[in-house]
Write an enzyme that holds these catalytic residues in place. Sequence first.
Site, PDB file in Angstrom:
ATOM      1  CG  PHE A   1      -1.844   1.244   1.196  1.00 20.69           C
ATOM      2  CD1 PHE A   1      -3.061   1.188   0.531  1.00 20.69           C
ATOM      3  CD2 PHE A   1      -1.474   2.429   1.810  1.00 20.69           C
ATOM      4  CE1 PHE A   1      -3.892   2.306   0.488  1.00 20.69           C
ATOM      5  CE2 PHE A   1      -2.299   3.541   1.771  1.00 20.69           C
ATOM      6  CZ  PHE A   1      -3.511   3.479   1.107  1.00 20.69           C
TER       7      PHE A   1
ATOM      8  CG  ASP B   1       5.741   3.781   1.595  1.00 18.29           C
ATOM      9  OD1 ASP B   1       5.791   4.424   2.667  1.00 18.29           O
ATOM     10  OD2 ASP B   1       4.699   3.659   0.932  1.00 18.29           O
TER      11      ASP B   1
ATOM     12  CE  LYS C   1       0.233   6.330   7.462  1.00 13.62           C
ATOM     13  NZ  LYS C   1      -1.134   6.739   7.792  1.00 13.62           N
TER      14      LYS C   1
END
Length: 438
Positions: A153, A239, A269
Site C-alpha cells: 500500500f 516507503d 505520518k
Amino acid sequence: MSEGTAISDASASRAASSSAPLAERYAEAMIPVFGTPQRVLVRGEGCRVWDDAGRAYLDLLGGIAVNALGHGHPALVDALAKQAPQLAHVSNFFATEPQIELAETLLSLAGAPQGSGVFFANSGTEANEAAFKLARRHGGAERPRILALENSFHGRTMGALALTSKAAYREPFAPLPGGVEFIPSGDTAALEAALAPRDVAAVVAEPIQGEAGVRPLDPAYLRALREATRDTGTLLILDEVQTGIGRTGSWFAHQGVEGVVPDAMTLAKGLGGGFPIGAMIAFGPEVRGLLTAGQHGTTFGGNPLGAAVALAVLGTIREDGLLEHVRTLGESFAARVLALGDPRITEVRGAGLLRGIGLAEPIAPQVAAAALEAGFIVNAPDPSTIRIAPPLVITDQELGSFADALPALLDAAAPAAAGAAAPVDPSAAPAADDKDPS
C-alpha cells in the site's frame, strides 16, 4: 431565483442544520469516501481523546501512526504558536530557515551521504508520487518497468495507487500509470528473475507492510533487495511513511537491518505529529540529480509552519529518549499479549509500537468494535489482525491496560461475529474517567 437568493437560502438551510447532531451534519456535508464515522471526536490530551458525548478513549492507533507525540503535546503546540505569527507560508520561489534546518536534520538522521537531498510534500502519497517520478527519470526508455510487492500500500493518488497491489483500490480508477508489476514479497528467486532483464527502474517496498496486517519483510529479504537492486543498477525506494520517525524504535525501520541503505525513502505520518507534511529523501548526488528545476513541485510542502512542527517532533523524540522507550515498550507489550496464553491469539508481529496481533479466526473487525465500546481505539487492517500504532509517548500502564483487556474483547467479539449482541465487560475499559473533564 437570483444567485444572491440561492446563496442566502443555502446559508439559512445550513444554519438551521447546525443544531443537528454532528454525525448527521457530517453525513450531509461530506463526500462519503470514509464511510460512516465511528465517533465524532472533539478533544485530545496525551494518549486519550474524547467524543462529542464526553466519553474518553485510549488512542492506540494515533491517527494511524501519525500522532507521534500524542494529542496537545506542549512542544508541538509551542512550535505552532511561535512560528505562526512569524511566518506561516511562502511560495517555493523562496527558502526559509525551518525548511532548511528540517532537511539537514532528516539527512543527518538518515545517515545520507554527502550530496543527498530532500523534497518536501504534504502527505505520504505525495512523497510516493515524487519517488515514482524519480524512478521514471532513472529508468527512461531503457528501464520502463517498476516493481512493487504484493500486499503493498503506497497511497491513493494515481501514481501511488499504481504501486498499490489491492485490486479493489486500483480497478475503479483504471487505467493507471503503466509499467508497474507486482512480485511476491519474501521470494528472492522471483525478485532475481524479475530483475534479470536489467530493464527495471526501481523496486518500491515497505519494510513493514502496514495495511497488509503489519507484516515485516524478513531482514534477509530486505538485504537481498538491496544487493539485487545494486547489482542491476535498479533504484531501491523504501516507503517509510508508516514505519519512519521512531515508530519501530529506530529513526527509520530499515536502520534495524544491517547493510540496507535505500536510494530513496519516503516519509510522512509521524513526521509532523498531526501536521500534514511528507518528504522524499534522495540518497547521494546521482539520485538527487534525477529531478531538476521545473520537473516537480508543491505549493504547501515544506512551508515554515509545517517544518517548525516537524523539527519539534524530531527534537522531542531525541531529547526524551523515545527511541529506546519505543523499543522497550514494544517488546514488553508483545510479550504481555503472548503471555496471556489465549489460543485465539496466534502471534504479535511488527516492531516497536507498530504491532499486529494475529487472531486464529477472522473476527478482527468485531474485536475492534468491541474495543471501541470498551474505550480503546484500534483497527483491523485485515480480518485476522488487530493493529496498534499508539503515540510514542504512551506509558506501560496505558498499553498494558489493553493487553489485559484482550480476552474480554475477544469474548465480546465472538457473539458479535455470529450476529448476536455482544455486551462488553466494563472492567475491560482503560483506567480513566469516561467523561471529558473540560
